[in-house]
Design a protein around this motif. Sequence first.
Motif, PDB file in Angstrom:
ATOM      1  N   MET A 272     -44.444  51.108  33.212  1.00 50.17           N
ATOM      2  CA  MET A 272     -43.882  49.788  32.944  1.00 50.17           C
ATOM      3  C   MET A 272     -44.875  48.907  32.193  1.00 50.17           C
ATOM      4  O   MET A 272     -44.480  48.052  31.397  1.00 50.17           O
ATOM      5  N   SER A 273     -46.171  49.130  32.422  1.00 52.20           N
ATOM      6  CA  SER A 273     -47.192  48.291  31.774  1.00 52.20           C
ATOM      7  C   SER A 273     -47.240  48.502  30.271  1.00 52.20           C
ATOM      8  O   SER A 273     -47.690  47.620  29.530  1.00 52.20           O
ATOM      9  N   SER A 274     -46.805  49.659  29.815  1.00 57.36           N
ATOM     10  CA  SER A 274     -46.901  49.971  28.385  1.00 57.36           C
ATOM     11  C   SER A 274     -45.615  49.670  27.624  1.00 57.36           C
ATOM     12  O   SER A 274     -45.540  49.939  26.424  1.00 57.36           O
ATOM     13  N   LEU A 275     -44.620  49.100  28.292  1.00 56.55           N
ATOM     14  CA  LEU A 275     -43.357  48.807  27.626  1.00 56.55           C
ATOM     15  C   LEU A 275     -43.503  47.637  26.662  1.00 56.55           C
ATOM     16  O   LEU A 275     -44.232  46.688  26.926  1.00 56.55           O
ATOM     17  N   ASN A 276     -42.766  47.716  25.552  1.00 56.24           N
ATOM     18  CA  ASN A 276     -42.739  46.618  24.595  1.00 56.24           C
ATOM     19  C   ASN A 276     -41.530  45.716  24.788  1.00 56.24           C
ATOM     20  O   ASN A 276     -41.374  44.720  24.096  1.00 56.24           O
ATOM     21  N   SER A 277     -40.666  46.089  25.717  1.00 53.96           N
ATOM     22  CA  SER A 277     -39.514  45.265  26.053  1.00 53.96           C
ATOM     23  C   SER A 277     -39.178  45.564  27.508  1.00 53.96           C
ATOM     24  O   SER A 277     -39.863  46.357  28.166  1.00 53.96           O
ATOM     25  N   ALA A 278     -38.135  44.945  28.011  1.00 59.58           N
ATOM     26  CA  ALA A 278     -37.753  45.164  29.405  1.00 59.58           C
ATOM     27  C   ALA A 278     -36.863  46.387  29.572  1.00 59.58           C
ATOM     28  O   ALA A 278     -36.241  46.574  30.606  1.00 59.58           O
ATOM     29  N   VAL A 279     -36.820  47.249  28.573  1.00 55.90           N
ATOM     30  CA  VAL A 279     -35.983  48.445  28.613  1.00 55.90           C
ATOM     31  C   VAL A 279     -36.860  49.677  28.791  1.00 55.90           C
ATOM     32  O   VAL A 279     -37.830  49.871  28.058  1.00 55.90           O
ATOM     33  N   LEU A 280     -36.536  50.505  29.774  1.00 56.95           N
ATOM     34  CA  LEU A 280     -37.265  51.756  30.028  1.00 56.95           C
ATOM     35  C   LEU A 280     -36.403  52.926  29.596  1.00 56.95           C
ATOM     36  O   LEU A 280     -35.301  53.127  30.121  1.00 56.95           O
ATOM     37  N   LEU A 281     -36.892  53.708  28.631  1.00 56.11           N
ATOM     38  CA  LEU A 281     -36.145  54.844  28.108  1.00 56.11           C
ATOM     39  C   LEU A 281     -36.665  56.175  28.634  1.00 56.11           C
ATOM     40  O   LEU A 281     -35.911  57.124  28.792  1.00 56.11           O
ATOM     41  N   GLU A 403     -34.885  53.696  18.234  1.00 54.82           N
ATOM     42  CA  GLU A 403     -35.230  53.780  16.816  1.00 54.82           C
ATOM     43  C   GLU A 403     -36.735  53.637  16.616  1.00 54.82           C
ATOM     44  O   GLU A 403     -37.358  54.357  15.827  1.00 54.82           O
ATOM     45  N   ARG A 404     -37.329  52.720  17.347  1.00 58.71           N
ATOM     46  CA  ARG A 404     -38.770  52.497  17.235  1.00 58.71           C
ATOM     47  C   ARG A 404     -39.547  53.732  17.693  1.00 58.71           C
ATOM     48  O   ARG A 404     -40.560  54.104  17.093  1.00 58.71           O
ATOM     49  N   ALA A 405     -39.070  54.378  18.752  1.00 57.49           N
ATOM     50  CA  ALA A 405     -39.737  55.587  19.241  1.00 57.49           C
ATOM     51  C   ALA A 405     -39.680  56.704  18.194  1.00 57.49           C
ATOM     52  O   ALA A 405     -40.659  57.436  17.992  1.00 57.49           O
ATOM     53  N   LYS A 406     -38.538  56.838  17.512  1.00 59.51           N
ATOM     54  CA  LYS A 406     -38.412  57.859  16.469  1.00 59.51           C
ATOM     55  C   LYS A 406     -39.368  57.571  15.310  1.00 59.51           C
ATOM     56  O   LYS A 406     -40.027  58.480  14.794  1.00 59.51           O
ATOM     57  N   LEU A 407     -39.413  56.320  14.897  1.00 59.60           N
ATOM     58  CA  LEU A 407     -40.291  55.954  13.787  1.00 59.60           C
ATOM     59  C   LEU A 407     -41.757  56.130  14.160  1.00 59.60           C
ATOM     60  O   LEU A 407     -42.574  56.554  13.340  1.00 59.60           O
ATOM     61  N   ALA A 409     -42.951  58.296  16.320  1.00 60.58           N
ATOM     62  CA  ALA A 409     -43.226  59.729  16.316  1.00 60.58           C
ATOM     63  C   ALA A 409     -43.378  60.255  14.893  1.00 60.58           C
ATOM     64  O   ALA A 409     -44.260  61.086  14.616  1.00 60.58           O
ATOM     65  N   LEU A 410     -42.545  59.759  13.982  1.00 63.06           N
ATOM     66  CA  LEU A 410     -42.643  60.169  12.583  1.00 63.06           C
ATOM     67  C   LEU A 410     -43.973  59.737  11.989  1.00 63.06           C
ATOM     68  O   LEU A 410     -44.665  60.526  11.329  1.00 63.06           O
ATOM     69  N   ARG A 411     -44.356  58.491  12.229  1.00 62.89           N
ATOM     70  CA  ARG A 411     -45.647  58.003  11.723  1.00 62.89           C
ATOM     71  C   ARG A 411     -46.800  58.829  12.271  1.00 62.89           C
ATOM     72  O   ARG A 411     -47.708  59.220  11.531  1.00 62.89           O
ATOM     73  N   ASP A 412     -46.765  59.109  13.570  1.00 60.53           N
ATOM     74  CA  ASP A 412     -47.859  59.851  14.197  1.00 60.53           C
ATOM     75  C   ASP A 412     -47.928  61.290  13.691  1.00 60.53           C
ATOM     76  O   ASP A 412     -49.003  61.901  13.685  1.00 60.53           O
ATOM     77  N   THR A 413     -46.779  61.832  13.280  1.00 60.75           N
ATOM     78  CA  THR A 413     -46.767  63.172  12.708  1.00 60.75           C
ATOM     79  C   THR A 413     -47.308  63.176  11.287  1.00 60.75           C
ATOM     80  O   THR A 413     -48.092  64.057  10.894  1.00 60.75           O
ATOM     81  N   LEU A 414     -46.899  62.184  10.507  1.00 61.10           N
ATOM     82  CA  LEU A 414     -47.317  62.126   9.113  1.00 61.10           C
ATOM     83  C   LEU A 414     -48.775  61.723   8.943  1.00 61.10           C
ATOM     84  O   LEU A 414     -49.456  62.183   8.001  1.00 61.10           O
ATOM     85  N   LEU A 415     -49.261  60.865   9.829  1.00 61.15           N
ATOM     86  CA  LEU A 415     -50.595  60.271   9.657  1.00 61.15           C
ATOM     87  C   LEU A 415     -51.688  61.308   9.415  1.00 61.15           C
ATOM     88  O   LEU A 415     -52.353  61.275   8.369  1.00 61.15           O
ATOM     89  N   PRO A 416     -51.923  62.260  10.309  1.00 61.33           N
ATOM     90  CA  PRO A 416     -53.018  63.200  10.056  1.00 61.33           C
ATOM     91  C   PRO A 416     -52.760  64.107   8.860  1.00 61.33           C
ATOM     92  O   PRO A 416     -53.701  64.518   8.165  1.00 61.33           O
ATOM     93  N   LYS A 417     -51.483  64.415   8.607  1.00 62.64           N
ATOM     94  CA  LYS A 417     -51.177  65.311   7.493  1.00 62.64           C
ATOM     95  C   LYS A 417     -51.414  64.637   6.147  1.00 62.64           C
ATOM     96  O   LYS A 417     -51.836  65.276   5.182  1.00 62.64           O
ATOM     97  N   LEU A 418     -51.119  63.353   6.066  1.00 61.89           N
ATOM     98  CA  LEU A 418     -51.355  62.612   4.826  1.00 61.89           C
ATOM     99  C   LEU A 418     -52.843  62.356   4.606  1.00 61.89           C
ATOM    100  O   LEU A 418     -53.360  62.516   3.496  1.00 61.89           O
ATOM    101  N   ILE A 419     -53.542  61.950   5.668  1.00 65.05           N
ATOM    102  CA  ILE A 419     -54.962  61.627   5.536  1.00 65.05           C
ATOM    103  C   ILE A 419     -55.766  62.886   5.206  1.00 65.05           C
ATOM    104  O   ILE A 419     -56.728  62.841   4.431  1.00 65.05           O
ATOM    105  N   SER A 420     -55.376  64.020   5.800  1.00 60.49           N
ATOM    106  CA  SER A 420     -56.130  65.259   5.561  1.00 60.49           C
ATOM    107  C   SER A 420     -55.792  65.902   4.220  1.00 60.49           C
ATOM    108  O   SER A 420     -56.547  66.733   3.716  1.00 60.49           O
ATOM    109  N   GLY A 421     -54.643  65.525   3.645  1.00 60.20           N
ATOM    110  CA  GLY A 421     -54.225  66.130   2.395  1.00 60.20           C
ATOM    111  C   GLY A 421     -53.277  67.297   2.577  1.00 60.20           C
ATOM    112  O   GLY A 421     -52.861  67.931   1.605  1.00 60.20           O
TER     113      GLY A 421
END
Length: 440
Positions: A272-281, A403-407, A409-421
């Motif tokens: 609950m401490s890490s939530l960005n809103s009052a919704v738990l998914l 939607e935010r969780a999907k985005l 996850a996408l960012r976290d997947t792309l980040l190392p792949k883009l930075i590493s080349g």
Amino acid sequence: MDFSFPTQPLAKCAKFLSGGTPSKSNPRFWGGNIPWITPKDMSDWNGTTADCVTNEAIGNGTRLTPAWTSYVAVRGMSLHNEIRVIRPSFAAAFNQDIKAIQALDGVEGRFLYYCLVAHKRTLLERVESAGHGTGRLPTDQLENLPIPVVDRDVAVSIAKILGDLDDKIDLLRAMNGTLEETARTLFRAWFVDFAPIRAKIAGAPSFQGMPEALFETLPDSFEPSKVGEVPKGWQVKPIGEMADCVGGSTPSTANPEFWDSGENPFCTPKDMSSLNSAVLLDTERHITLAGVQRISSGVLPIGTVLLSSRAPIGYIAINHAPVSVNQGIIAMKPTVLPTEYLRFWLEFNMNTIKSNAGGTTFAEISKSKFRPICAVRPPENLLAAFSDFSTPIFGRIASNEMERAKLTALRDTLLPKLISGELQAPSLAALDMEEMRDGG
């Protein structure tokens, strides 16, 4: 991280600055309009700081850095668990537990920021112990961090792809804040300030935002109660009589039968401490059916309102997926009062809830102390009208969170792949975000 690009040490492409803390005993340094960043502010960064300093504080214990500077927390207990990196859009001061990292001329600052984020795991491995549980990230470990050497247009393309995702994530977060505040404002007006009743007493023929037929049913006077003056005829009862208040427990973590390959979300105050809103998914840990059967409250249905009852008291969430809970949570299954009403009732009565807490090591509100706390029960038509207004709002918040969780996850997947080349930025830059998110 393996790079297909050539690299150079971070010290070759950035300048390092140290911060500090102005004298706390000098009121001339505090309460100004300059944000002052600490590692605590950087946890789940939302663009705000707990403290601000004055112009007079700059040069007297701290320094001012321009907008779009990157900051890395380099000292604190949290360093043993996570590396905190932020890049605010505003000028700020910062304390001695942070290093400010400014891109040198010709270096794309946003690309440099994403390089730091991509290196979080590497930096975490370089944290040393400074005693008493404090972690320390030595400056030389930051300075020799390998940074890809790429053409500026490639750096800009990589930063844009990741930045567009972050901007959309931030927008969804801001939208959810606005949506929740809209519901909170109505709850306060109707059930805390009793503004429509006061308007009726003052002779108003209607109240903005309330259907006229509903307004006509409101009482035109107040009467005393256990919780102070309330609209005449409105009931005041213990919250335990208007919601099914239950607790949870933690099955033995030493028994793999309860945890291995578990599929049922298991909620703790940490979730609950890490939530960005009052919704738990979802939750960090999942429990097996055998584990669920060891918890008296079992699986809680969607729409249950969760309150952290210790360590600390006060986190609130509405579950939008069936969950089980541990002993640090009081779960309120709606009976008389609807979900969204219970959510805001908790918020506006938190001081009363905390005043009923006990405990020696840490404050805790037990179910036996919680259930007798009195709450106002408005008429059914008013509760129904509030639910009709607020339920779609929280449904939209839940959709935005998914939607935010999907985005994310996408960012976290792309980040190392883009930075590493591993992935080439120019081809990705042309992709539409919907196609990227759907894997097209």
